[in-house]
Scaffold this active site. Structure first.
Site, PDB file in Angstrom:
ATOM      1  N   SER A 296       2.852  -1.566  -4.087  1.00  0.00           N
ATOM      2  CA  SER A 296       2.778  -0.301  -3.358  1.00  0.00           C
ATOM      3  C   SER A 296       3.250   0.876  -4.204  1.00  0.00           C
ATOM      4  O   SER A 296       4.059   0.723  -5.121  1.00  0.00           O
ATOM      5  CB  SER A 296       3.645  -0.359  -2.102  1.00  0.00           C
ATOM      6  OG  SER A 296       3.233  -1.400  -1.260  1.00  0.00           O
TER       7      SER A 296
HETATM    8  N1  SAH Z   1       5.677  -6.375  -1.563  1.00  0.00           N
HETATM    9  C1  SAH Z   1       4.740  -6.503  -2.654  1.00  0.00           C
HETATM   10  C2  SAH Z   1       3.395  -5.876  -2.317  1.00  0.00           C
HETATM   11  C3  SAH Z   1       2.523  -6.927  -1.912  1.00  0.00           C
HETATM   12  S1  SAH Z   1       0.821  -6.613  -1.616  1.00  0.00           S
HETATM   13  C4  SAH Z   1       5.254  -5.931  -3.929  1.00  0.00           C
HETATM   14  O1  SAH Z   1       6.355  -5.365  -3.935  1.00  0.00           O
HETATM   15  O2  SAH Z   1       4.590  -6.089  -4.950  1.00  0.00           O
HETATM   16  C5  SAH Z   1       0.673  -7.658  -0.197  1.00  0.00           C
HETATM   17  C6  SAH Z   1       0.878  -9.123  -0.452  1.00  0.00           C
HETATM   18  O3  SAH Z   1       0.778  -9.777   0.808  1.00  0.00           O
HETATM   19  C7  SAH Z   1      -0.161  -9.771  -1.359  1.00  0.00           C
HETATM   20  O4  SAH Z   1       0.473 -10.389  -2.427  1.00  0.00           O
HETATM   21  C8  SAH Z   1      -0.856 -10.773  -0.443  1.00  0.00           C
HETATM   22  O5  SAH Z   1      -1.247 -11.943  -1.111  1.00  0.00           O
HETATM   23  C9  SAH Z   1       0.225 -11.055   0.599  1.00  0.00           C
HETATM   24  N2  SAH Z   1      -0.269 -11.590   1.874  1.00  0.00           N
HETATM   25  C10 SAH Z   1      -1.390 -11.270   2.570  1.00  0.00           C
HETATM   26  N3  SAH Z   1      -1.475 -11.983   3.708  1.00  0.00           N
HETATM   27  C11 SAH Z   1      -0.369 -12.779   3.747  1.00  0.00           C
HETATM   28  C12 SAH Z   1       0.118 -13.757   4.668  1.00  0.00           C
HETATM   29  N4  SAH Z   1      -0.550 -14.080   5.787  1.00  0.00           N
HETATM   30  N5  SAH Z   1       1.291 -14.380   4.386  1.00  0.00           N
HETATM   31  C13 SAH Z   1       1.973 -14.075   3.248  1.00  0.00           C
HETATM   32  N6  SAH Z   1       1.575 -13.173   2.350  1.00  0.00           N
HETATM   33  C14 SAH Z   1       0.407 -12.526   2.580  1.00  0.00           C
END
Ligand code: SAH
Length: 220
Positions: A70
């Site tokens: 993000s």
């Molecule tokens: N917090 C992260 C940003 C992540 S982007 C950072 O600091 O980099 C969102 C993430 O959510 C992705 O890696 C994606 O794979 C994950 N995601 C999507 N659906 C999900 C689910 N049902 N359970 C766990 N993770 C999930």
């Protein structure tokens, strides 16, 4: 090709990022700003993306597998709105690069983070270990189920967008617990959920854009 960027350059870029968070975005929490001014955000972005996306720029960056880290403002804002205290226990949904988890860990939070893509979970684990964050625990799996074993949590931070409020995550909040999450399709409403005296309240906040929260389930 431009010249190689060294740690001093990254330090300066990080300083500029903090300046923008303070002056343009009005982030006030010294705990959040302090953590973000220490963490080497660039190491959370895969090397091949780092050259085309400024890790300290005012935007998200790709981290592989069609996922993104993000924008710094979103990380700072969501963390600030949770009003966290040292020693609290937080569930993060979507470990991704591990950067948000590092911000929480740097603030003295015990972090439990769930990631559905195994390669991202492994990469985040590696970087968090290298950077010395021992208070981050990662589970590979579908976070619609939360992480029951360590519940209830003081706070939950959801960094991908479910279409609807995931009830199980509300269940895993403590009394006086807070959850912040983007809800909706394409453009999401940031929502803050609070549990008080056994009742759940919901406050709508700013509009945001996150990658969708996907479900490992084949059908409903
Ligand atoms: N917090 C992260 C940003 C992540 S982007 C950072 O600091 O980099 C969102 C993430 O959510 C992705 O890696 C994606 O794979 C994950 N995601 C999507 N659906 C999900 C689910 N049902 N359970 C766990 N993770 C999930």
């Amino acid at each position: 090709m431009g010249k190689l960027i060294d740690e001093d350059d990254y330090g300066r870029l990080r300083g500029r990022m903090i300046g923008i968070l303070r002056s343009e975005y009005k982030i006030r929490s010294e705990a959040v700003l302090g953590a973000m001014s220490k963490i080497r955000r660039h190491v959370f972005i895969p090397e091949k993306e780092r050259t085309s996306c400024d890790p300290y720029g005012d935007h998200p960056c790709p981290i592989g597998h069609d996922q993104t880290i993000s924008q710094p403002f979103i990380v700072a804002y969501m963390t600030e709105r949770l009003d966290l205290k040292k020693g609290e226990k937080v569930l993060e949904v979507g470990t991704g690069s591990g950067y948000q988890a590092a911000v929480l860990a740097e603030m003295g939070i015990n972090v439990f983070s769930v990631e559905i893509i195994p390669e991202l979970a492994a990469q985040a684990r590696k970087v968090l270990d290298e950077e010395g964050y021992t208070n981050v625990h990662i589970l590979t799996g579908d976070a619609y189920k939360g992480w029951q074993q360590h519940s209830p949590y003081d706070a939950v931070i959801v960094t991908c967008g479910p279409e609807e409020m995931p009830d199980e995550l509300v269940m895993q909040l403590k009394e006086n617990g807070r959850m912040i999450l983007p809800v909706g399709v394409d453009v999401q409403q940031l929502v803050i959920v609070r549990k008080k005296d056994g009742k759940v309240s919901r406050e709508n906040d700013i509009l945001v854009r996150f990658v969708p929260m996907i479900s490992g389930k084949v059908s409903k």
